[in-house]
Design a protein around this motif. Sequence first.
Motif, short mmCIF file in Angstrom:
data_model
loop_
_atom_site.label_atom_id
_atom_site.label_comp_id
_atom_site.label_asym_id
_atom_site.label_seq_id
_atom_site.Cartn_x
_atom_site.Cartn_y
_atom_site.Cartn_z
N ILE A 1 0.84 -1.19 0.00
CA ILE A 1 0.00 0.00 0.00
C ILE A 1 0.87 1.25 0.00
O ILE A 1 0.60 2.23 -0.69
N SER A 2 1.94 1.23 0.77
CA SER A 2 2.92 2.31 0.82
C SER A 2 4.21 1.71 1.35
O SER A 2 4.28 0.52 1.66
N ARG B 1 -9.32 0.54 2.79
CA ARG B 1 -9.41 1.38 3.99
C ARG B 1 -8.09 2.04 4.32
O ARG B 1 -8.04 3.23 4.66
N ILE B 2 -7.01 1.28 4.24
CA ILE B 2 -5.69 1.85 4.55
C ILE B 2 -5.24 2.78 3.43
O ILE B 2 -4.68 3.85 3.69
N ASN B 3 -5.50 2.39 2.19
CA ASN B 3 -5.10 3.21 1.05
C ASN B 3 -5.77 4.58 1.08
O ASN B 3 -5.23 5.57 0.59
N HIS B 4 -6.96 4.62 1.69
CA HIS B 4 -7.71 5.88 1.77
C HIS B 4 -6.96 6.91 2.63
O HIS B 4 -7.24 8.11 2.53
N LEU B 5 -6.02 6.45 3.45
CA LEU B 5 -5.24 7.36 4.28
C LEU B 5 -4.21 8.15 3.47
O LEU B 5 -3.61 9.08 3.97
N PHE B 6 -3.99 7.72 2.20
CA PHE B 6 -2.99 8.34 1.36
C PHE B 6 -3.65 9.03 0.17
O PHE B 6 -3.71 8.47 -0.93
N ARG C 1 4.59 1.71 11.37
CA ARG C 1 4.56 0.90 10.15
C ARG C 1 3.69 -0.33 10.39
O ARG C 1 3.47 -0.71 11.53
N PHE C 2 3.24 -0.95 9.30
CA PHE C 2 2.23 -2.00 9.47
C PHE C 2 2.42 -3.15 8.48
O PHE C 2 2.71 -2.95 7.30
N ILE C 3 2.24 -4.36 9.02
CA ILE C 3 2.12 -5.57 8.21
C ILE C 3 0.84 -6.28 8.63
O ILE C 3 0.63 -6.53 9.82
#
Length: 257
Positions: A10-11, A250-255, A233-235
């Motif tokens: 995702i990032s 959902r996580i991608n929406h943070l970027f 950071r997240f896995i």
Amino acid sequence: MRNYFQKFIISEDAIVFWGDTVKVMSTLQPESVDVIFADPPYFLSNGGISVKSGKVVNVDKGEWDKIGSYEEMHKFNFAWIRLCKEILKEDGTIWISGTHHNIYSIGTILKKLGFHILNQVIWVKTDPPPNISKRMFTYSYENIIWAKKNKSVPHTFHYELMKKMNKGKQMTDVWHIPHVPMEEKTFGYHPTQKPLQLVERIVVASSNKHSLILDPFCGSGTTGVAALKYGRRFIGIDNNIDYVKISFRRINHLFPE
């Protein structure tokens, strides 16, 4: 179970894997993770019923929440918790949620593997579903065991920050937090989603900026949202592609682009 896995980047700070948790975890670098939050299957899908939005519903979550026996569940829990110990740093900690269906298995395994239990947090749901059977007390809480890998190595705990969040009083191990609000389900439905407020408290209390947070059963991605919101950071790992897609969106929406 899937025999392979797929990585979704995702990032540079967030990766979600689609695949079997044990298989994916066995590929992660030893002693690389600072904090693990795990919301494993409780294995309570046995044809029971509950109430949702005023209607009687079946509580079965899916095939991933079913298992043949207690022995099978215990073997499953041992496999993934053993890998958690391998990939945690020496000062790392793990949080595992559960109910009476699985928490005794988890606590026993943590002790057997040499973890040191710090707390058993009680998450009191301020809006629990009603007890329609009327044959027992209404279920209104879940357990979250917090344990450290190495008893002799200092771990991260932001005591003063937790005290500040609790209006200047020591924060206890009983947390009154409502269930998941509708706005946190915008990107899709997961039957055992945890409220962001709950996971945020865990992330903030036990990790630092740039810490690596792992969620081996990431579901709708709540842990990823909490981690990235606070500069971690997240896995994430999940064996259900529909849930992986929810996490990714959902996580991608943070970027924002």
